[in-house]
Design a protein around this motif. Sequence first.
Motif, short mmCIF file in Angstrom:
data_model
loop_
_atom_site.label_atom_id
_atom_site.label_comp_id
_atom_site.label_asym_id
_atom_site.label_seq_id
_atom_site.Cartn_x
_atom_site.Cartn_y
_atom_site.Cartn_z
N ALA A 218 95.77 45.16 33.10
CA ALA A 218 95.13 45.13 34.41
C ALA A 218 93.73 44.56 34.24
N THR A 219 93.18 44.05 35.32
CA THR A 219 91.86 43.42 35.28
C THR A 219 90.96 44.03 36.34
N ILE A 220 89.72 44.26 35.99
CA ILE A 220 88.72 44.70 36.96
C ILE A 220 88.00 43.46 37.47
N ILE A 221 88.07 43.20 38.77
CA ILE A 221 87.42 42.02 39.32
C ILE A 221 86.32 42.44 40.30
N ALA A 222 85.27 41.65 40.37
CA ALA A 222 84.15 41.94 41.26
C ALA A 222 84.50 41.51 42.69
N LEU A 223 84.12 42.34 43.65
CA LEU A 223 84.34 42.02 45.06
C LEU A 223 83.09 41.42 45.70
N LYS A 224 81.97 41.57 45.01
CA LYS A 224 80.69 41.07 45.51
C LYS A 224 79.77 40.89 44.30
N PRO A 225 78.66 40.20 44.45
CA PRO A 225 77.73 40.06 43.32
C PRO A 225 77.26 41.43 42.83
N ILE A 226 77.24 41.62 41.51
CA ILE A 226 76.82 42.88 40.90
C ILE A 226 75.59 42.61 40.04
N SER A 227 74.51 43.30 40.34
CA SER A 227 73.26 43.09 39.62
C SER A 227 73.31 43.75 38.24
N LYS A 228 72.49 43.27 37.34
CA LYS A 228 72.38 43.87 36.02
C LYS A 228 71.91 45.31 36.15
N GLY A 229 72.62 46.23 35.51
CA GLY A 229 72.28 47.64 35.58
C GLY A 229 72.89 48.37 36.76
N GLU A 230 73.51 47.66 37.68
CA GLU A 230 74.15 48.29 38.84
C GLU A 230 75.48 48.90 38.43
N GLU A 231 75.78 50.08 38.94
CA GLU A 231 77.04 50.74 38.60
C GLU A 231 78.22 49.99 39.21
N VAL A 232 79.27 49.84 38.42
CA VAL A 232 80.51 49.22 38.89
C VAL A 232 81.37 50.33 39.48
N THR A 233 81.75 50.19 40.75
CA THR A 233 82.54 51.22 41.42
C THR A 233 83.83 50.61 41.98
N ILE A 234 84.84 51.46 42.08
CA ILE A 234 86.10 51.08 42.71
C ILE A 234 86.44 52.13 43.75
N SER A 235 87.40 51.84 44.60
CA SER A 235 87.80 52.81 45.62
C SER A 235 89.09 53.50 45.19
N TYR A 236 89.09 54.82 45.26
CA TYR A 236 90.29 55.59 44.91
C TYR A 236 91.28 55.64 46.07
N VAL A 237 90.83 55.30 47.27
CA VAL A 237 91.67 55.36 48.46
C VAL A 237 91.50 54.06 49.25
N ASP A 238 92.25 53.94 50.32
CA ASP A 238 92.12 52.78 51.20
C ASP A 238 90.80 52.90 51.96
N GLU A 239 89.86 52.05 51.63
CA GLU A 239 88.52 52.16 52.23
C GLU A 239 88.49 51.77 53.70
N ASP A 240 89.59 51.21 54.22
CA ASP A 240 89.65 50.85 55.64
C ASP A 240 90.07 52.01 56.53
N LEU A 241 90.44 53.13 55.92
CA LEU A 241 90.80 54.31 56.70
C LEU A 241 89.57 54.90 57.39
N ARG A 242 89.82 55.72 58.39
CA ARG A 242 88.71 56.39 59.07
C ARG A 242 88.03 57.38 58.13
#
Length: 267
Positions: A218-242
């Motif tokens: 599997a590969t971790i891909i960036a969804l937006k520019p990530i600055s040096k030192g910024e934490e890399v986060t992913i969503s555990y759920v569908d972020e489009d939900l209410r």
Amino acid sequence: MTQMIYSSLLRRYHSIVNFCFNFSLLLAVSSSILKYRKLKVAHSEEQENKPNVSGIPYPSLLLEAWKPMSVGHKRRWWDCIALPFDVESSDEVAFRMQIRELAFTSLQLLKAAIFDEECKSLFSLDIYGHIIGMFELNNLDLVVASPVEDYFLYIDDLPYPEKKEAEEIARPFLDALGDDYAVCCQGTAFYPLQSCMNHSCSPNAKAFKREEDRDGQATIIALKPISKGEEVTISYVDEDLRFEERQALLADYGFKCRCPKCLEEEP
């Protein structure tokens, strides 16, 4: 009401029995045992004149062997599993107790297959529950190429005498499988790097698995520019939900999300 719990448990029973012999789950325990044995041999060769006088067979080596499995977020399976839609909240305690009993039954099957006295601490119900819970909360879908197809391709490359003998042995299996012998294997996997990433409902990365990939990676891909030192986060759920739906799903992970998106949408 009891019948509703029972019908749900039947489906869960099928799931847990499969889970017990799921390659990833079996590998979590068996690979730790094998690594422990290798570490023990290496340690013994280095310490021939320093016997282990404690009576405990190199407990620190077992902890070392277990390290790859210790990085995932772990809650016991019967504590973290989401309540099925057909189980009333008033029956939740009974449901979780029965799930615990199913885990115990599954553990006995695993012990019958690979139990090791020196590694018996890995076979406790509490540890086993945490292993399943780890996969429940950290798993990622994956697809790998059919090992059966690879085997028959290997046979095709053998010199004639060996090839003929191998084909005679493998023919009944090929006939039984038919065209399904080349079907890719689908399942779930535990990736240590992904499991260490925190959640955000507005993540800057995601765990990516293309349908055409068949290597189990599997590969971790960036969804937006990530600055040096910024934490890399992913969503555990569908972020489009209410907001309410996201918080309800994240409750299984044992926390309330306070990411910028949730703070903005919170009533």
